[in-house]
Design an enzyme around this catalytic site. Structure first.
Site, PDB file in Angstrom:
ATOM      1  CE  LYS A  51      -4.243  -1.711   1.885  1.00 38.80           C
ATOM      2  NZ  LYS A  51      -4.036  -2.987   1.428  1.00 38.80           N
ATOM      3  CD  GLU A  82      -4.298   5.488   3.780  1.00 42.59           C
ATOM      4  OE1 GLU A  82      -3.577   5.332   2.593  1.00 42.59           O
ATOM      5  OE2 GLU A  82      -5.449   5.081   3.569  1.00 42.59           O
ATOM      6  CG  HIS A 101     -12.982  -2.028   8.237  1.00 40.77           C
ATOM      7  ND1 HIS A 101     -13.146  -0.539   7.957  1.00 40.77           N
ATOM      8  CD2 HIS A 101     -12.319  -2.173   9.435  1.00 40.77           C
ATOM      9  CE1 HIS A 101     -12.850  -0.261   9.189  1.00 40.77           C
ATOM     10  NE2 HIS A 101     -12.396  -1.032  10.060  1.00 40.77           N
ATOM     11  NE  ARG A 103      -7.726 -10.180  -4.243  1.00 43.41           N
ATOM     12  CZ  ARG A 103      -8.963  -9.750  -3.660  1.00 43.41           C
ATOM     13  NH1 ARG A 103     -10.164  -9.985  -4.405  1.00 43.41           N
ATOM     14  NH2 ARG A 103      -8.878  -8.858  -2.586  1.00 43.41           N
TER      15      ARG A 103
END
Length: 775
Positions: free
Chosen positions: A200, A284, A319, A377
Site C-alpha cells: 500500500k 491514514e 470493513h 485479481r
C-alpha cells in the site's frame, strides 16, 4: 482451433457493439435488445446467463486478423489453454470462485483441475472439476497455501496454467514467479505489478507520481509504535490503521482516540501477519463520510488498458463488503469519466495485465475521490460488472493470459441497466455479525434466470468450517434501472431459505428495503448510522405463524401409510375409543430466553380439516381458526393451509439439538422450528417438559460464571493469568474464527480463578475459557 477461437474473440466485439450502438446503426448480424432507464424492451442478452445472439447466417466464417488492441496493430488470435488448475476452493477467501471459473472453462472446452483440503473432499468445486487432488489437511497454511503441493499437482495433471481465484495465493508474487519459472502460466498480472500494488505504501507513491490523488497519511517504513502514534496525532484523529499488504478488511482498524491507538495497532499487526505474513501497517486520515467506489480494469500484453465502469461497495461490516452495485448511484457522468481515466492511469503506471480493481475513497461531503489500493485479481463482486457489460470476465482473463489482446476497445464496452450483489454469510448480524459454523441442514434458493444469478459453492448437507471464510453464496440481480434491480434482489432474498446456522439473509432483505438505501444515500458507516432501522425489535410471532407451526407439528406426527394397506388403526388419527375427538395442546416460545410461552390447541374435525385456537399473553383474547384445511409435503417441508380465505404455502423446517445436549431453557438446547412465511423467517422453540430441565439448567447456570467461546475458534492470545484482578470491559481472550479476530472482554470486575485454554488451541462453541469470580 484457431478459426473457432477467432470467432469467439470477434463475438465479444460484435455483441458489445450491438448493445452499445444506437438502434438504427446496429448490425443486422446480431439481434440484441438494449436496456436503458425507462425502457420497456426485453432484458439484454448476457454472455454469462446463456442468452444467445441471433446470427443472420446459419454458418460461421473465418474472420480477418484482429485489430482490437487499442494500438490498431493486427494481432492473430492465439488458442486458449487445454487444461487449467484452479488454486482455490469452491467457496474461498471471499467467494465461490473455483466453481465460477470451472463454469466458464467448461463452456470454452477447457479441462479443469481442482485442489482441495481433507474437509473439502466433497465440496462442489471438487465434484464439478474434471480432476481433483487432495493437497493437505484443513488449515489453509497446510493446504491451499502450499505452493509446493500446487506445483506438484500442476506437473501430475499436465495443467498449462493456474487460475488463483481470489484470496489465498491470488496476490502472492512469489507464487506467480515460481509458476513462471516452472513454465506454467499464471492467470493474473505480472510479478512486478503484484509487488508494487501489493504494498500500500509503494502503490501510493506510484499513484502520486502518476497524478492519481491519494489520502493524506504516513506510508513510510518506520514501524516503531511510538512513531506511528506520533504520525496519527499529526494527521489528527480519527485515523485508519491498514496492513501494508492487506485487503478484505484484514489488518484494518479505525481509531478515534489516542488512548485506543496502541491496542488497535497491536491487533491490526497480529491479524496482518496471519493473513499476509507481513505485519507492517500504514496510517491514514479517516474520512468521516466516505464511500467505497472501485473501477474494474483490464490490461493486455500489448500495453492497452480499459475500464469496465465502476462499482459501489460502500455498505460494509468489519470493513468487509456485504452488498455491491454497478454503476455507483448518485455520481455525475463527469466524475464517472474521471474515475475511469484515473483507474486506467493507475494500471498503466505499473504496466498492468489481466483483471484488476482500482479502489477509491469517495468523500460524500466534498465529492472528491482518493486512491485507496489496487487489488491485482478478480474481485468477489465482479458479477455486477458482468451483468451491466454483458461480458464474461473470467473469459477475458483466459484470453489475455493466452496472449490475446483485449476483447473490446474502451468505446465498445456497454453499460446496460443496473446490478446488485448481496453476499450470503454464515454469521449472526444481531450478535455483531459474529461468524457461525455448522451444517446446512436445509437450503432452498431462488430459481436463476436471465436477470438473477446464484453464485454458490455449497449445497444442502454441506458443512461450513471454522477454517475458512463464512461466505455461503452470492445473489446477483439485474434490472433496467436501479429500482428494478433492487426489486429483483429483494424478491430473491425472500426466496433464499437456510436452516442449520445463522445467516445474514434477513438482514440483507431489511437493508435492501431501507428507504435511504433505496434512494442511493450510501456510505461506509451506513449500518451504524441506520442501526435502529436495520435492527428493529423482534416482534412476537403472529397468531397466523403460531397456527401454522402447530399444524406442522400435528401433521408430521401422522403416520405415513401405503393406501392399499390402510386400516382403521392407521387412518383414524387423533381419536379415542368412546368417540372422543383428541384436542392437542402445543406449547411454543420465541427464539430467546425471555420469550413468553404461547399455547395452541389443534382439534381434528375430519377430512384433513382442523379447528385451531391460539392463546397468547393473558391480556390478548384467543384467536380462532375454524375448519382449516391443511396438508404437509414432507419431502419439501412445505405446509399448505387455508386459515382464512387465503391459501397459504409455508416452508417449515425442524432443527433438533445434538443428542449429547441436555435440555434447558436455552433455545439452542431445544427443538426449533424455522418458519419461512410471507418473505420473513420466524424461529420458534418447542420447550422441553419441565421434568427434563433440571440437569441442563444446572450446568448452564454454572457455566455462566465464566467467559465461553461464542463459536468454534482458535485461541490467539490469553491476556490474563490466574489470580489477576480485572475490570469490566478488559480484554481477556482473543479468538480467531473464519479469519476474523474476536476479543472476549470481562463482563464485570473480578478475579481470574481458572484458565481452561491456551494459545493455539482449538476450542468448541460454548467451552468455558476463563472463570471470573466476584470480588
Amino acid at each position: 482451433m484457431q478459426p473457432s477461437k477467432r470467432t469467439t474473440v470477434n463475438s465479444f466485439r460484435q455483441l458489445a457493439r450491438a448493445a452499445a450502438a444506437p438502434a438504427k446503426s446496429r448490425p443486422a448480424t446480431v439481434a440484441v435488445a438494449s436496456i436503458s432507464a425507462g425502457s420497456s424492451s426485453s432484458p439484454t442478452p448476457s454472455l454469462i446467463g446463456g442468452w444467445k445472439a441471433v446470427p443472420a447466417r446459419s454458418y460461421a466464417t473465418v474472420a480477418p486478423p484482429s485489430t482490437n488492441n487499442l494500438s490498431g496493430i493486427p494481432t492473430p488470435s492465439k488458442p486458449l489453454f487445454d487444461k487449467i488448475l484452479i488454486a482455490n476452493r469452491g467457496v474461498s477467501f471471499s467467494g465461490e470462485i473455483a466453481c465460477r471459473v470451472i463454469k466458464t472453462a467448461k463452456r470454452l472446452g477447457i479441462k479443469t483441475v481442482a485442489v482441495h483440503s481433507d474437509v473439502d473432499k466433497d465440496s462442489l468445486h471438487v465434484k464439478m472439476a474434471d480432476e481433483a487432488f487432495c493437497i493437505g489437511p484443513a488449515p489453509s497454511t497446510d493446504s491451499y497455501l502450499r505452493v509446493d503441493k500446487i506445483l506438484e499437482v500442476c506437473k501430475l495433471s499436465g495443467a498449462q496454467a493456474v487460475h488463483p481465484g481470489y484470496g489465498f495465493l491470488s496476490e502472492n508474487s512469489k507464487f506467480a514467479a515460481q509458476l513462471t519459472k516452472e513454465g506454467i502460466v499464471f492467470i493474473g498480472p505480472p510479478v512486478q505489478a503484484i509487488i508494487s500494488m501489493g504494498s500500500k505504501s509503494e502503490s501510493k507513491n506510484i499513484m502520486t507520481a502518476a497524478g492519481v490523488p491519494c489520502v493524506p497519511g504516513y506510508h513510510g517504513t518506520n514501524q516503531d509504535p511510538a512513531h506511528l502514534l506520533a504520525c496519527a496525532e499529526e494527521i489528527t484523529f480519527p485515523v485508519l490503521i491498514k496492513a501494508v499488504m492487506g485487503g478484505g478488511g484484514k489488518g484494518m482498524r479505525t481509531v478515534h482516540a489516542k488512548d485506543d491507538f496502541m491496542e488497535a495497532l497491536e491487533s491490526a499487526k497480529r491479524e496482518a501477519m496471519k493473513a499476509f505474513g507481513d505485519e507492517r501497517v500504514l496510517v491514514e486520515k479517516y474520512i468521516v463520510r466516505p464511500r467505497h467506489v472501485e473501477v474494474q480494469v483490464f490490461g493486455d500484453q500489448f500495453g492497452d488498458v480499459v475500464s469496465l465502469w465502476e462499482r459501489d461497495c460502500s455498505v460494509q461490516r468489519r470493513h468487509q463488503k456485504i452488498i455491491e452495485e454497478a454503476p455507483a448511484p448518485g455520481i455525475s457522468e463527469e466524475t464517472r469519466a474521471d474515475l475511469g481515466a484515473k483507474a486506467v492511469a493507475a494500471a498503466k503506471a505499473v504496466k498492468y495485465e489481466g483483471a484488476g480493481t482500482v479502489e477509491f475513497i469517495y468523500d460524500n461531503d466534498t465529492s472528491r475521490f482518493y486512491f485507496m489500493e489496487m487489488n491485482t485479481r478478480l474481485q468477489v463482486e465482479h458479477p455486477v460488472t458482468e451483468m451491466i457489460t454483458q461480458q464474461d470476465l473470467v473469459q477475458w482473463q483466459l484470453e489475455i493470459a493466452s496472449g490475446n489482446p483485449l476483447p473490446l476497445k474502451q468505446e465498445e464496452i456497454p453499460r446496460v441497466g443496473h446490478a446488485f450483489e448481496a453476499r450470503i454469510y454464515a454469521e449472526n448480524p444481531r450478535n455483531n455479525f459474529q461468524p457461525d459454523v455448522g451444517p446446512l441442514l436445509f437450503l432452498s434458493t431462488p430459481e436463476p434466470s436471465s436477470n438473477l444469478r446464484i453464485e454458490e459453492g455449497f449445497k444442502q448437507g454441506s458443512k461450513i468450517e471454522v477454517f475458512y471464510d463464512p461466505l455461503i453464496a452470492k445473489v446477483v440481480a439485474h434490472g433496467r434501472d436501479r429500482t428494478e434491480a433492487l426489486r429483483v434482489l429483494r424478491k430473491a432474498l425472500e426466496d433464499y431459505k437456510v436452516v442449520g446456522l445463522s445467516t445474514n439473509v434477513q438482514f440483507l432483505h431489511t437493508l435492501a428495503g431501507n428507504p435511504d438505501f433505496v434512494s442511493g444515500d450510501v456510505e461506509t458507516s451506513f449500518i451504524n448510522k441506520h442501526f435502529d432501522a436495520l435492527f428493529p425489535p423482534i416482534l412476537a410471532p403472529s397468531p397466523e405463524t403460531l397456527a401454522q407451526a402447530a399444524l406442522f407439528i400435528t401433521l408430521r406426527s401422522l403416520p405415513v401409510f401405503d393406501a392399499p394397506l390402510a386400516s382403521p388403526w392407521v387412518t383414524l388419527t387423533s381419536r379415542r375409543f368412546g368417540s372422543d375427538v383428541a384436542r392437542r395442546a402445543i406449547e411454543l416460545k420465541g427464539d430467546d430466553v425471555e420469550s413468553s410461552a404461547f399455547k395452541v390447541h389443534v382439534t381434528p374435525v375430519g377430512n384433513g380439516r382442523y379447528d385451531i385456537e391460539v392463546e397468547g399473553a393473558s391480556e390478548v383474547p384467543p384467536v380462532q381458526y375454524r375448519n382449516v384445511q391443511a396438508s404437509l409435503d414432507r419431502s419439501t417441508s412445505a405446509l399448505s393451509s387455508t386459515l382464512t380465505t387465503e391459501k397459504l404455502s409455508t416452508t417449515i423446517v425442524s432443527q433438533v439439538p445434538p443428542a449429547d445436549v441436555l435440555p434447558s431453557n436455552e433455545p439452542n438446547t431445544s427443538e426449533r422450528l424455522h418458519i419461512f412465511h410471507r418473505g420473513a423467517k420466524t424461529t420458534l422453540v418447542i420447550p422441553p417438559p419441565k421434568w427434563a430441565l433440571s440437569p441442563g439448567g444446572d450446568l448452564l447456570s454454572a457455566a455462566k460464571k465464566g467467559i465461553r467461546a461464542p463459536m468454534p475458534s482458535v485461541v490467539v492470545d490469553v491476556k490474563v493469568n490466574v489470580g489477576d484482578m480485572v475490570k469490566k470491559g478488559q480484554a481477556i481472550v482473543v479468538l480467531e474464527s473464519m479469519k476474523t479476530e474476536t476479543v472476549l472482554r470481562a463482563e464485570k470486575d473480578g478475579r481470574i480463578m481458572s484458565i481452561a485454554c491456551k494459545n493455539g488451541e482449538m476450542v468448541a462453541e460454548g467451552k468455558e475459557l476463563v472463570e471470573i469470580a466476584d470480588v
